[in-house]
Design a protein around this motif. Structure first.
Motif, PDB file in Angstrom:
ATOM      1  N   LEU A   5      25.949   3.840   7.264  1.00 18.11           N
ATOM      2  CA  LEU A   5      25.622   3.715   6.161  1.00 18.11           C
ATOM      3  C   LEU A   5      26.285   2.831   5.240  1.00 18.11           C
ATOM      4  N   GLY A   6      25.320   2.168   4.392  1.00 20.83           N
ATOM      5  CA  GLY A   6      25.387   0.447   4.172  1.00 20.83           C
ATOM      6  C   GLY A   6      24.166   0.339   2.695  1.00 20.83           C
ATOM      7  N   TYR A   7      24.363  -0.768   2.688  1.00 17.38           N
ATOM      8  CA  TYR A   7      23.388  -0.656   0.760  1.00 17.38           C
ATOM      9  C   TYR A   7      22.496  -2.205   0.778  1.00 17.38           C
ATOM     10  N   PHE A   8      21.177  -2.408   0.398  1.00 18.88           N
ATOM     11  CA  PHE A   8      21.009  -3.640   0.016  1.00 18.88           C
ATOM     12  C   PHE A   8      21.284  -4.073  -1.823  1.00 18.88           C
ATOM     13  N   VAL A   9      21.736  -5.633  -1.517  1.00 20.14           N
ATOM     14  CA  VAL A   9      21.577  -5.772  -2.969  1.00 20.14           C
ATOM     15  C   VAL A   9      20.525  -6.432  -2.627  1.00 20.14           C
ATOM     16  N   ALA A  10      19.156  -5.956  -3.800  1.00 22.41           N
ATOM     17  CA  ALA A  10      17.904  -6.369  -3.871  1.00 22.41           C
ATOM     18  C   ALA A  10      17.142  -7.137  -5.716  1.00 22.41           C
ATOM     19  N   ASN A  11      16.053  -7.257  -5.593  1.00 19.54           N
ATOM     20  CA  ASN A  11      16.098  -7.176  -6.771  1.00 19.54           C
ATOM     21  C   ASN A  11      14.977  -6.129  -7.498  1.00 19.54           C
ATOM     22  N   PRO A  12      14.887  -5.881  -8.113  1.00 24.13           N
ATOM     23  CA  PRO A  12      14.460  -3.695  -8.581  1.00 24.13           C
ATOM     24  C   PRO A  12      12.614  -3.845  -7.712  1.00 24.13           C
ATOM     25  N   LEU A  13      11.863  -5.041  -7.204  1.00 22.04           N
ATOM     26  CA  LEU A  13      10.536  -5.122  -7.317  1.00 22.04           C
ATOM     27  C   LEU A  13      10.794  -4.717  -5.556  1.00 22.04           C
ATOM     28  N   PHE A  14      11.665  -5.293  -5.031  1.00 22.20           N
ATOM     29  CA  PHE A  14      12.617  -4.778  -3.234  1.00 22.20           C
ATOM     30  C   PHE A  14      12.825  -3.415  -3.248  1.00 22.20           C
ATOM     31  N   THR A  15      13.950  -3.659  -4.018  1.00 21.47           N
ATOM     32  CA  THR A  15      14.135  -1.611  -3.666  1.00 21.47           C
ATOM     33  C   THR A  15      13.126  -1.014  -4.370  1.00 21.47           C
ATOM     34  N   GLU A  16      12.183  -1.172  -4.934  1.00 17.97           N
ATOM     35  CA  GLU A  16      10.962  -0.141  -5.013  1.00 17.97           C
ATOM     36  C   GLU A  16      10.445  -0.616  -3.919  1.00 17.97           C
ATOM     37  N   ARG A  17       9.925  -0.740  -3.446  1.00 25.49           N
ATOM     38  CA  ARG A  17       9.131  -0.823  -1.898  1.00 25.49           C
ATOM     39  C   ARG A  17       9.906  -0.118  -0.949  1.00 25.49           C
ATOM     40  N   LEU A  18      10.870  -1.154  -1.242  1.00 22.73           N
ATOM     41  CA  LEU A  18      12.226   0.042  -0.104  1.00 22.73           C
ATOM     42  C   LEU A  18      12.313   1.226  -0.051  1.00 22.73           C
ATOM     43  N   LEU A  19      12.759   1.462  -1.328  1.00 23.43           N
ATOM     44  CA  LEU A  19      12.511   3.074  -1.559  1.00 23.43           C
ATOM     45  C   LEU A  19      11.050   3.862  -1.225  1.00 23.43           C
ATOM     46  N   ARG A  20      10.267   3.146  -1.889  1.00 24.86           N
ATOM     47  CA  ARG A  20       8.951   3.644  -0.614  1.00 24.86           C
ATOM     48  C   ARG A  20       8.902   4.073  -0.198  1.00 24.86           C
ATOM     49  N   ALA A  21       9.088   3.829   0.776  1.00 21.81           N
ATOM     50  CA  ALA A  21       9.167   3.511   2.510  1.00 21.81           C
ATOM     51  C   ALA A  21      10.399   4.069   3.018  1.00 21.81           C
ATOM     52  N   ASN A  75       0.909  -1.092   0.269  1.00 23.13           N
ATOM     53  CA  ASN A  75       0.073  -0.189   0.052  1.00 23.13           C
ATOM     54  C   ASN A  75       0.652   1.240   0.328  1.00 23.13           C
ATOM     55  N   ARG A  76       2.216   1.049   0.004  1.00 21.45           N
ATOM     56  CA  ARG A  76       2.850   2.325  -0.437  1.00 21.45           C
ATOM     57  C   ARG A  76       2.746   2.913  -1.712  1.00 21.45           C
ATOM     58  N   TYR A  77       2.611   4.354  -2.211  1.00 22.26           N
ATOM     59  CA  TYR A  77       2.751   4.883  -2.503  1.00 22.26           C
ATOM     60  C   TYR A  77       3.578   5.708  -3.607  1.00 22.26           C
TER      61      TYR A  77
END
Lengths: 536, 536
Positions: free
Chosen positions: B311-327, B23-25
């Motif tokens: 500071l750090g970084y996720f390595v993940a698939n684009p679906l997960f990074t997009e939803r993590l980005l919205r958060a 439900n994030r937008y």
């Protein structure tokens, strides 16, 4: 950190914590810290990396002096800059060092920065209860998300201004919470409407929990640019006290509080004042009325120093800071050590008087920008006091804008202007209210039975503006989400469905970034589109 | 950012998103960014503060060269340091500047840092699918909390090692989630036990949703110091693939992966290798086996540079990074601009080869520390290979420790030692397993019918150690929370209630911080307490 003895302590507000906040627990590892201090103790318990392995050997940051004139966008020459030095190891006990600020640290935040901010809060904001605390955070976006996870349960309602910053809805909308808009006037949130909403709650929303959290931006609100008067703040606080509502005061623009505005053809250049006069004339925080500890103030350095610092602080009662600390320990640990160290060095170097002088000069700079944008509007339109010329136009406050060439003498008090605005008493935004009935295309949309003529017209107008190379932010972006939201299917309610005011539309104009020429040309382009759409 | 064309793309894992993540937008304000790029556009839409108003006029950070020998804790002289300069304005288009890094920015994180890390991930970790993405975050604590809020619904179960870092439980325990411990051996998480848990799930937990998230620290696990072999990782990944489990790989200690250990009376000084040899011999990431994009890797600079960078970084698939980005947009915006700018400058200055050399030297430094602690144990106890001397003692792996003075020739293969440990192949911790039946006080507690004699004895032992001025971390801190937790009332289950191994107890020994003399004296003090409690 002394406080006058006569102030009361915060009351018990523990019933406001949600189930997540109540179930947080301290890491058992923290227990060990109590033993660490024993003389001769060898700790093989902690998991700290050794600071000799941090590659950072020293840092130095050049900064402006606090009395830099900021109105002209000129970087002061190096000879007028100060240097903040952060050595690898502390030159004396308790002094700032990279070895310490680059290490894992207490989640309350850098102690010397917290102490500085506690004194600043006490001296400048004068909270009305004794035991307020400072907890550092990573900027007000992070802070408000933490507050939501402290207080809101799924399905809860959040009180907020009828136009509110969309990112402030981001944390709670996906959690199934809903907004309850409170009506605004030229001073922002209306205390009488807040009282109405809360009084009528059980009737209007049978079986649903009465809202217990108010999110508000009292000064220089985004998007409306409104600032509450002290009386308004006292009234709002009083309603919150009576209905047991927690006030979350988002205060990014507090220091950018301007002096009154007058319509002038040339922008007025604000006269600078001392930091001390700035402090004395700064509008109050809700903390000033907060005898109970029900205000959570979100302070940030994003607007006063730089957004990239991602650093700010909560001012709140000890119960809330303790629970926020438990969340911080497992959700973010601390703000960046770089940010904390540099901001702390800056504030200690400038001192309180210096920081107040900086804020005063910064305020002047944004006030000048406000004046430039308002003068540009007065140049492109006929700008007149609404009180005098549009006294019978509902909702018309502040400055009314009429078509170029309008003779003021011909204006009738019920004659609808093209637009109106309340000159912002703070912040970065001008919120302009357009009266759409003067635009032929809007009347067509209405006559055709369009389900949301206001939104349709404003969407068209936004595109016409973009085509004329000027970008504004549509008012519709700021309408609170009042229904359960499902990203996959949700359609936002129409203007009439949400009880929005008919025949008007809004744009937010930012005066924070463009220079004078850009603002003047931008407003000129707006007028070109308006004159076409309004047909004059 | 080229990737070999033959690699597959991530499969659709959208069914793993929880209701909040779905439900994030996106903020409507972001739409405007697309128009900003038009030539001649004047934007009055954004709400950015003007960078001329940031007080930071320039920064410079002295750093070690990447080939600095880190084993001796000596700060290199200034003449051997490098300087990272960050000017206020960019000297050329695209160059790093304070004006840009102190401004609001895209929540994916500083582009030049993300690009550097994408290439590093590709070259060093070789993900087995093509379209992995990099998203910056504020350290692995923040990152794991974000993953929990991406994937876990209330009441879900989380798969994790049978001893796991307590702060990693902090985000989900208050949300009403429960841990499912998976048994470990000297190589960490056991694939066969993971498969057993998942296969038996419906029988063991009728009506409850099968766990879909595994949280694991594959190298240098905290607290156990275990590192998975490549075969083990492949087997664990295979089980996760078959049972549709998302693997959250928490990798803070990955670069601290040591060479094999031998029992020696004097600590072995590790021989340095080139960055290239380091890269070739680094253990794999789960990404290497991840043909489907079901691994979320949490990388941090906390152990490789400094924790204070947050500071750090996720390595993940684009679906997960997009939803993590919205958060991220509504919960933290970006990591600190200071941290991003300084770390980015450091990595670009050092280059990939330089950073690998730094990591190689850093690894040597922690490896030496491991060797010092192990040699200290070998000095205070009689340390012998468990395989050879304790082959019939259940669960005894690695090095078995016998009382001082024990003649190896007299040891029978079923004779229970005082303790044993698997020398860590990475990280910062030694996990020592104590065999309690040799201690008279433990046998007393057992005989008296105490409800949790293991815990009671280990608590007493911890206090005896603290009284003897050495602090260790109790193994009980790392037992996963497997029941619904209520901070107000909850009592953790006893060793037998949770199916814990009887007659043993654990302490975590950190070798990350103390110097050689402290570690040796600390281990000596431990031996004093052990000899008293075990009565030899």
């Amino acid at each position: 950190m002394t406080v006058p003895l006569e102030l009361p302590k915060a009351i018990d507000l523990s019933h406001h914590l949600n189930s997540i906040a109540r179930n947080r627990y301290a890491s058992p590892l923290k227990d060990i810290l109590n033993y660490m201090a024993q003389p001769g103790m060898i700790s093989l318990a902690g998991g700290l990396p050794h600071p000799s392995l941090f590659p950072f050997a020293g840092a130095s940051v050049s900064v402006y002096t606090p009395d830099t004139d900021l109105k002209h966008g000129v970087v002061p020459p190096a000879s007028e800059q100060m240097t903040l030095a952060i050595p690898k190891t502390a030159p004396s006990k308790g002094a700032l060092s990279l070895d310490a600020t680059m290490q894992y640290a207490n989640s309350m935040g850098l102690p010397e920065l917290r102490e500085w901010l506690h004194a600043f809060t006490r001296d400048v904001l004068s909270p009305a209860y004794a035991n307020f605390e400072i907890l550092l955070h990573e900027g007000n976006t992070a802070a408000w998300a933490k507050v939501c996870r402290l207080l809101l349960d799924r399905g809860d309602y959040v009180l907020l201004e009828e136009f509110s910053f969309p990112s402030a809805m981001g944390p709670w909308v996906p959690e199934g919470c809903k907004g309850v808009p409170v009506k605004m006037d030229g001073q922002g949130l209306r205390a009488d409407d807040l009282e109405r909403v809360l009084t009528e709650w059980e009737t209007a929303h049978p079986g649903e929990r009465r809202p217990r959290v108010l999110y508000t931006v009292p000064q220089g609100a985004n998007p409306t640019g409104t600032t509450m008067s002290p009386e308004r703040m006292r009234d709002v606080y009083d309603v919150c006290r009576r209905f047991d509502v927690i006030v979350c005061e988002d205060a990014p623009y507090h220091a950018l509080s301007f002096r009154p505005f007058q319509i002038t053809p040339e922008p007025v250049d604000p006269v600078g004042v001392s930091g001390e006069e700035f402090r004395r004339t700064l509008p109050p925080s809700f903390l000033k009325y907060d005898t109970e500890g029900r205000v959570i103030r979100l302070e940030t350095f994003s607007k006063t120093l730089a957004p990239g610092s991602r650093l700010g602080y909560f001012v709140a009662n000890p119960l809330f800071t303790e629970r926020l600390l438990r969340a911080t320990e497992v959700e973010s640990q601390t703000p960046s050590g770089w940010s904390m160290a540099i901001v702390s060095q800056l504030l200690h170097t400038w001192g309180q008087a210096g920081y107040l002088q900086w804020l005063s000069n910064l305020r002047d700079s944004y006030e000048l920008r406000r004046n430039i944008m308002c003068a540009a509007l007065a140049k492109q339109f006929v700008a007149l006091p609404a009180e005098q010329y549009a006294s019978q136009v509902p909702g018309c406050e502040g400055v009314a804008l009429y078509p170029r060439g309008t003779d003021p003498a011909t204006i009738k008090p019920d004659q609808v202007p093209v637009a109106s605005f309340v000159a912002p008493a703070g912040g970065m935004f001008l919120w302009i209210r357009f009266y759409l009935t003067g635009a032929p295309r809007f009347r067509e949309l209405q006559a055709s039975g369009h389900e949301d003529p206001e939104k349709a017209f404003m969407d068209d107008m936004w595109k016409a503006l973009a085509d004329n190379l000027v970008l504004l932010t549509p008012g519709s972006y700021y309408v609170p989400v009042t229904t359960t939201f499902d990203a996959a299917t949700s359609k936002l309610p129409t203007t009439s469905e949400r009880g929005g005011e008919p025949n008007v539309g809004f744009f937010r104009f930012a005066f924070s970034y463009g220079d004078r020429a850009e603002m003047e040309e931008g407003i000129h382009r707006v007028e070109q589109v308006v004159s076409k759409l309004w047909g004059y």
